[in-house]
Motif scaffolding. Sequence first.
Motif, short mmCIF file in Angstrom:
data_model
loop_
_atom_site.label_atom_id
_atom_site.label_comp_id
_atom_site.label_asym_id
_atom_site.label_seq_id
_atom_site.Cartn_x
_atom_site.Cartn_y
_atom_site.Cartn_z
N UNK A 235 0.86 -1.18 0.00
CA UNK A 235 0.00 0.00 0.00
C UNK A 235 0.90 1.22 0.00
N UNK A 236 0.61 2.15 -0.91
CA UNK A 236 1.37 3.38 -1.03
C UNK A 236 0.47 4.56 -0.70
N UNK A 237 0.92 5.37 0.23
CA UNK A 237 0.27 6.66 0.49
C UNK A 237 1.25 7.71 0.00
N UNK A 238 0.82 8.48 -0.99
CA UNK A 238 1.69 9.44 -1.64
C UNK A 238 1.14 10.84 -1.50
N UNK B 253 -1.29 11.83 -5.50
CA UNK B 253 -1.70 12.02 -4.11
C UNK B 253 -2.83 11.07 -3.78
N UNK B 254 -2.71 10.42 -2.65
CA UNK B 254 -3.74 9.50 -2.20
C UNK B 254 -3.13 8.19 -1.73
N UNK C 230 -7.66 3.75 -3.14
CA UNK C 230 -8.39 3.46 -1.91
C UNK C 230 -9.35 4.60 -1.56
N UNK C 231 -8.99 5.82 -1.95
CA UNK C 231 -9.85 6.97 -1.66
C UNK C 231 -10.30 7.62 -2.98
N UNK C 232 -11.16 8.61 -2.87
CA UNK C 232 -11.74 9.25 -4.06
C UNK C 232 -10.67 9.81 -5.00
#
Length: 153
Positions: free
Chosen positions: A52-55, A61-62, A79-81
């Motif tokens: 899982x990458x949060x950037x 971004x996301x 995972x998000x909008x």
Amino acid sequence: MAAVRFRPRVLSVAALVGALLCATAACGSGESQTATALVRTTWQEPESYAYTLTSTTQVLAGTFRVKVRDGKVTEAVGVDKDSRRQVRELPGEVPTIGELLKRLAKARSDHAHTAKAEYATDGHPLRITLDWDQNAIDDEALYVISSYEPTPA
């Protein structure tokens, strides 16, 4: 020979100047950034894995759930909008962990202001922080890697 007397005011000025010199030397050196840049990992990108990458970058971004095989992203799910929209509009922008490490190496070789990483005990990166120019806006990048797991090939 004349005797020299130190007045309390002279001593307090000398103490203030000394304190300022120490503070200036500690603040402006940037040495901690350089020391962090020397840390390397011996981790080798496996043939197949998921993470899982949060950037937080200008381009990407996301949070993304990513599957990688043979050094290429085979699946990226937002995972998000915002990340779902980005996967639709920019499908090739989600990187592998190997590509993130190449970005880190490039930033270090280009003498970026910040190019550091934190690593897990197995050697894979957990967090990569990049900032090419301290005075520029919108060139920072933060990549947080979680839920990493090698998968069967």
